[in-house]
Motif scaffolding. Sequence first.
Motif, short mmCIF file in Angstrom:
data_model
loop_
_atom_site.label_atom_id
_atom_site.label_comp_id
_atom_site.label_asym_id
_atom_site.label_seq_id
_atom_site.Cartn_x
_atom_site.Cartn_y
_atom_site.Cartn_z
N LEU A 68 0.84 -1.02 -0.11
CA LEU A 68 -0.06 -0.07 0.18
C LEU A 68 1.02 1.33 -0.13
N ASP A 69 0.97 1.86 -1.14
CA ASP A 69 1.56 3.39 -1.03
C ASP A 69 0.73 4.44 -0.51
N ALA A 70 1.03 4.65 0.53
CA ALA A 70 0.37 5.51 1.58
C ALA A 70 0.62 7.05 1.59
N SER A 71 1.58 7.14 0.73
CA SER A 71 2.29 8.66 0.54
C SER A 71 1.09 9.87 0.21
N GLY A 72 0.13 9.52 -0.44
CA GLY A 72 -0.94 10.39 -0.82
C GLY A 72 -2.07 10.32 0.15
N ILE A 73 -1.80 9.73 1.22
CA ILE A 73 -3.11 9.62 2.27
C ILE A 73 -3.11 10.93 3.26
N THR A 74 -4.11 11.78 3.11
CA THR A 74 -4.25 13.02 3.64
C THR A 74 -4.90 12.84 5.09
N PHE A 75 -5.57 11.81 5.12
CA PHE A 75 -6.31 11.58 6.60
C PHE A 75 -6.70 10.21 6.61
N GLY A 76 -6.59 9.56 7.89
CA GLY A 76 -6.92 8.33 7.88
C GLY A 76 -7.84 8.15 9.31
N ASP A 77 -8.60 7.44 9.66
CA ASP A 77 -8.92 6.97 10.89
C ASP A 77 -9.21 5.55 11.24
N SER A 78 -10.15 5.29 12.24
CA SER A 78 -10.03 3.94 12.68
C SER A 78 -10.49 2.75 11.58
N SER A 79 -11.35 3.47 10.49
CA SER A 79 -11.83 2.92 9.41
C SER A 79 -10.79 2.21 8.58
N LEU A 80 -9.86 3.40 8.24
CA LEU A 80 -8.49 2.85 7.75
C LEU A 80 -7.54 1.69 8.38
N LEU A 81 -7.62 2.28 9.65
CA LEU A 81 -6.66 1.25 10.44
C LEU A 81 -7.37 -0.08 10.55
N ASN A 82 -8.56 -0.27 10.66
CA ASN A 82 -9.18 -1.50 10.83
C ASN A 82 -9.24 -2.35 9.25
N LEU A 83 -9.26 -1.60 8.18
CA LEU A 83 -8.99 -2.08 7.02
C LEU A 83 -7.52 -2.86 6.70
N LEU A 84 -6.51 -1.98 7.11
CA LEU A 84 -5.07 -2.44 7.04
C LEU A 84 -4.93 -3.78 7.83
N ILE A 85 -5.64 -3.77 9.11
CA ILE A 85 -5.48 -4.98 9.86
C ILE A 85 -6.12 -6.14 9.42
N LEU A 86 -7.12 -6.10 8.58
CA LEU A 86 -7.94 -6.78 8.26
C LEU A 86 -7.37 -7.47 6.85
N THR A 87 -6.70 -6.49 6.12
CA THR A 87 -5.81 -7.12 5.04
C THR A 87 -4.43 -7.73 5.37
N HIS A 88 -4.05 -7.29 6.25
CA HIS A 88 -2.60 -7.84 6.94
C HIS A 88 -3.10 -9.28 7.26
N HIS A 89 -4.19 -9.69 7.72
CA HIS A 89 -4.67 -10.99 8.10
C HIS A 89 -4.67 -11.97 6.66
N GLU A 90 -5.06 -11.15 5.71
CA GLU A 90 -5.24 -12.05 4.27
C GLU A 90 -3.97 -11.86 3.43
N THR A 91 -3.19 -11.39 3.59
CA THR A 91 -2.04 -11.17 2.82
C THR A 91 -0.63 -10.61 3.59
N VAL A 117 5.94 -1.67 7.67
CA VAL A 117 6.03 -0.17 7.22
C VAL A 117 7.63 0.27 6.76
N ARG A 118 7.35 0.75 5.63
CA ARG A 118 8.77 1.10 5.01
C ARG A 118 8.82 2.44 4.41
N GLU A 119 9.85 3.05 4.29
CA GLU A 119 9.96 4.58 3.61
C GLU A 119 9.56 4.74 2.29
N THR A 120 9.73 3.77 1.52
CA THR A 120 9.70 3.91 0.01
C THR A 120 8.81 2.41 -0.44
N VAL A 121 7.96 2.73 -1.73
CA VAL A 121 7.59 1.58 -2.29
C VAL A 121 8.64 0.41 -2.67
N GLU A 122 9.70 1.07 -3.14
CA GLU A 122 10.86 0.11 -3.52
C GLU A 122 11.25 -0.70 -2.22
#
Length: 128
Positions: A68-91, A117-122
């Motif tokens: 997930l390239d998160a460099s363009g995300i201007t705001f994230g709340d618990s909905s985004l956090l929950n999505l990241l955790i659920l996705t982490h469980h799948e892949t 969590v990494r500094e760049t996409v690469e």
Amino acid sequence: MLVEEGVSDRPGGAGGTPPRIADQAAVAQSECRGVLVISAHGAYDMCSVKPLAEALDAAAKAHRTVVLDASGITFGDSSLLNLLILTHHETDLRVAAPTRQIRRLLEITGADTFLKVRETVEEAAACH
């Protein structure tokens, strides 16, 4: 390649003004080092997270590793956090280049202790 766009229903300021263009949620996908990259732009809350959720769900079903390239995300709340955790469980989800606000969200919730969590996409595409 643009996958889908959504607009946040969050008020953009006093008086219920519409959100700024920069806050409109948009999702795109590409590839880096043979790994699928989902790029997210804009603000993600319960009203705008659906396009990103659909993109990450499809990616998780089709790929062992997703960045997930998160460099363009201007705001994230618990909905985004929950999505990241659920996705982490799948892949094998890797979060690349999170903005200051997203990095803080991951730190204060402890999600940075189990998400890659990494500094760049690469870097995210290359990590093991």
